[in-house]
Design an enzyme around this catalytic site. Structure first.
Site, PDB file in Angstrom:
ATOM      1  N   THR A 138       0.816  -1.217   0.000  1.00  0.00           N
ATOM      2  CA  THR A 138       0.000   0.000   0.000  1.00  0.00           C
ATOM      3  C   THR A 138       0.849   1.267   0.000  1.00  0.00           C
ATOM      4  O   THR A 138       1.871   1.342   0.672  1.00  0.00           O
ATOM      5  CB  THR A 138      -0.926   0.005   1.231  1.00  0.00           C
ATOM      6  OG1 THR A 138      -1.707  -1.192   1.235  1.00  0.00           O
ATOM      7  CG2 THR A 138      -1.850   1.206   1.219  1.00  0.00           C
ATOM      8  N   PRO A 140       0.657   5.847  -0.060  1.00  0.00           N
ATOM      9  CA  PRO A 140      -0.191   6.945   0.414  1.00  0.00           C
ATOM     10  C   PRO A 140      -1.370   7.258  -0.504  1.00  0.00           C
ATOM     11  O   PRO A 140      -2.440   7.633  -0.035  1.00  0.00           O
ATOM     12  CB  PRO A 140       0.784   8.123   0.494  1.00  0.00           C
ATOM     13  CG  PRO A 140       2.104   7.482   0.785  1.00  0.00           C
ATOM     14  CD  PRO A 140       2.096   6.191   0.022  1.00  0.00           C
ATOM     15  N   ALA A 192       1.848  -5.904 -15.665  1.00  0.00           N
ATOM     16  CA  ALA A 192       3.074  -6.463 -16.242  1.00  0.00           C
ATOM     17  C   ALA A 192       4.309  -5.703 -15.802  1.00  0.00           C
ATOM     18  O   ALA A 192       5.439  -6.112 -16.069  1.00  0.00           O
ATOM     19  CB  ALA A 192       2.975  -6.456 -17.764  1.00  0.00           C
ATOM     20  N   GLU A 255      -4.052 -14.946   2.306  1.00  0.00           N
ATOM     21  CA  GLU A 255      -4.045 -13.773   3.181  1.00  0.00           C
ATOM     22  C   GLU A 255      -5.469 -13.402   3.590  1.00  0.00           C
ATOM     23  O   GLU A 255      -5.727 -13.046   4.749  1.00  0.00           O
ATOM     24  CB  GLU A 255      -3.382 -12.598   2.475  1.00  0.00           C
ATOM     25  CG  GLU A 255      -3.309 -11.333   3.335  1.00  0.00           C
ATOM     26  CD  GLU A 255      -2.607 -10.181   2.637  1.00  0.00           C
ATOM     27  OE1 GLU A 255      -2.668  -9.056   3.159  1.00  0.00           O
ATOM     28  OE2 GLU A 255      -2.011 -10.401   1.564  1.00  0.00           O
ATOM     29  N   GLN A 292     -35.575 -12.076  28.175  1.00  0.00           N
ATOM     30  CA  GLN A 292     -35.818 -12.685  26.867  1.00  0.00           C
ATOM     31  C   GLN A 292     -35.018 -11.993  25.762  1.00  0.00           C
ATOM     32  O   GLN A 292     -34.488 -12.658  24.867  1.00  0.00           O
ATOM     33  CB  GLN A 292     -37.306 -12.650  26.528  1.00  0.00           C
ATOM     34  CG  GLN A 292     -37.631 -13.399  25.233  1.00  0.00           C
ATOM     35  CD  GLN A 292     -39.093 -13.287  24.851  1.00  0.00           C
ATOM     36  OE1 GLN A 292     -39.563 -12.205  24.515  1.00  0.00           O
ATOM     37  NE2 GLN A 292     -39.814 -14.403  24.922  1.00  0.00           N
ATOM     38  N   GLN A 349     -23.386  -3.755  23.202  1.00  0.00           N
ATOM     39  CA  GLN A 349     -24.691  -3.258  23.655  1.00  0.00           C
ATOM     40  C   GLN A 349     -25.183  -4.041  24.866  1.00  0.00           C
ATOM     41  O   GLN A 349     -25.752  -3.460  25.811  1.00  0.00           O
ATOM     42  CB  GLN A 349     -25.706  -3.370  22.511  1.00  0.00           C
ATOM     43  CG  GLN A 349     -27.050  -2.723  22.799  1.00  0.00           C
ATOM     44  CD  GLN A 349     -26.979  -1.203  22.808  1.00  0.00           C
ATOM     45  OE1 GLN A 349     -26.036  -0.628  22.272  1.00  0.00           O
ATOM     46  NE2 GLN A 349     -27.957  -0.566  23.423  1.00  0.00           N
ATOM     47  N   GLU A 380     -15.555  -4.099  -0.256  1.00  0.00           N
ATOM     48  CA  GLU A 380     -16.123  -3.735  -1.548  1.00  0.00           C
ATOM     49  C   GLU A 380     -15.381  -4.446  -2.687  1.00  0.00           C
ATOM     50  O   GLU A 380     -15.988  -4.919  -3.658  1.00  0.00           O
ATOM     51  CB  GLU A 380     -16.075  -2.212  -1.740  1.00  0.00           C
ATOM     52  CG  GLU A 380     -17.038  -1.439  -0.849  1.00  0.00           C
ATOM     53  CD  GLU A 380     -16.632  -1.405   0.617  1.00  0.00           C
ATOM     54  OE1 GLU A 380     -17.525  -1.229   1.475  1.00  0.00           O
ATOM     55  OE2 GLU A 380     -15.415  -1.553   0.917  1.00  0.00           O
TER      56      GLU A 380
END
Length: 390
Positions: A138, A140, A192, A255, A292, A349, A380
């Site tokens: 990766t 910037p 390539a 990965e 419940q 929660q 995505e």
């Protein structure tokens, strides 16, 4: 709550992947995390990386590069041992150690595509923890689109001259060796153009930024890397020039399955902690688990966790048979990371206000989890990969 206590609650489905040797190895890994990692979590988060000698301790116990061939310092075992290491890290609710990237991603590139000299030079040192490794993809301005990277490696005689910058690099701050994804040659043909180069951290012109200040996973070593006229010999080329994209694609399925394993075990751990908390916490004169709404919510979460576990274990079987497809790995990464996000949110929660306090494991799980839907390719991108297979 120890990871030993988590597992009986977490592994609700019977699993036939492991034998007695796997179970013994799991116990070794669990004890390592309970002794060496969990007591130092706060320290690692403050300094934003683990202590360097933790790598040596892991190497001494055979926890690094276990699936590498014995001739190169590994144990020559199957990737179920890798799965155990990743699961136990998640059961310990640890996000600091970068062992899986070192052992199951970088080591695989060197073992699968390196020449004999490269394998003999680097893999034994990786197995002992003498060196820490990273992979720099990766940049910037470039995330999931690897073909758009800007870092270049120009051939000059018997050397490559590397210029560019990388970011969000796991193990980057402590790394002694990094695989750098570069553009080589003058081709404008996108993929390539890509090659992989081994770069030692002590080379002139190679520098590291400070650990990045992340919202979660604060103990994990993550930083920027800079290459300013860094010279490396041609012998540092991994595989063939221009074959980088092919090599990256070959390893990305595994990965992504690693991320799915992290998320599955993480969800199981968050669920186990929450079951225990709701049994102990009282409101209106009875335990929260007696209401419940709590029972139904836990039943819903357990069902989703169990379904994902079945799919993940099937993907792992395919991985062992070398039949795991890119689309199946993408589906596992996408679906299980989404499931983990739902589980950890619902579990927080159920903790009420205490779930927002960092001394409770669910709070750390909540903030550490979010990156799983981003790295190794965003969810995505996973949907795009699945769609292409239809």
């Amino acid at each position: 709550m120890s990871s030993a206590a988590i597992r009986p609650l977490a592994n609700m489905l019977p699993r036939n992947l492991f034998d007695a040797e796997h179970d013994a190895f799991r116990e070794t890994v669990r004890k390592f995390y309970e002794k060496e990692v969990i007591p130092n979590t706060q320290k690692y988060e403050l300094q934003q990386h683990v202590d360097r000698d933790l790598w040596n301790k892991a190497g001494a116990m055979g926890l690094l590069c276990a699936s590498m061939p014995e001739q190169y310092g590994g144990s020559g075992v199957d990737r179920l041992y890798s799965m155990i290491l990743i699961e136990e890290q998640a059961y310990a609710m640890d996000s600091s150690t970068g062992f899986s990237l070192h052992s199951d991603i970088v080591a695989n590139y060197i073992n699968n595509f390196g020449n004999e000299q490269q394998k003999a030079t680097w893999l034994p040192k990786m197995a002992t923890g003498e060196i820490v490794t990273a992979i720099a993809m990766t940049e910037p301005g470039t995330g999931s689109d690897l073909q758009a990277i800007k870092t270049t490696a120009q051939q000059q005689g018997d050397e490559y001259l590397i210029n560019g910058a990388k970011t969000f690099i796991t193990n980057g701050y402590l790394c002694d060796l990094v695989i750098v994804v570069c553009k080589t040659g003058d081709s404008e043909k996108g993929s390539a153009n890509l090659s992989l180069l081994l770069v030692e951290a002590n080379r002139a012109g190679f520098s590291k930024g400070k650990p990045l200040n992340k919202i979660g996973m604060k103990g994990q070593d993550t930083c920027e890397l800079f290459f300013d006229d860094v010279r490396v010999p041609k012998e540092n080329l991994l595989g063939l020039e221009g074959m980088g994209f092919m090599m990256l694609m070959k390893e990305l399925a595994w990965e992504r399955l690693i991320v799915a394993i992290i998320c599955q075990a993480g969800a199981e751990a968050a669920f186990a902690h929450t079951v225990q908390y709701t049994k102990q916490r009282k409101a209106f004169g009875k335990s929260i688990s007696a209401f419940q709404n709590t029972r139904f919510k836990l039943a819903e979460l357990r069902s989703e966790i169990d379904f994902c576990r079945a799919y993940l274990d099937r993907c792992m079987q395919l991985q062992l048979e070398e039949q795991l497809g890119i689309d199946a790995a993408a589906a596992a990464k996408y679906k299980i990371s989404e499931m983990f996000s739902k589980v950890v949110d619902e579990c927080l929660q159920l903790h009420g206000g205490y779930g927002y306090m960092m001394e409770y494991p669910i709070a750390r799980a909540y903030i550490d989890n979010r990156a799983n839907r981003i790295y190794a390719g965003t969810n995505e991108i996973m949907k795009e990969l699945i769609a292409r297979s239809l």
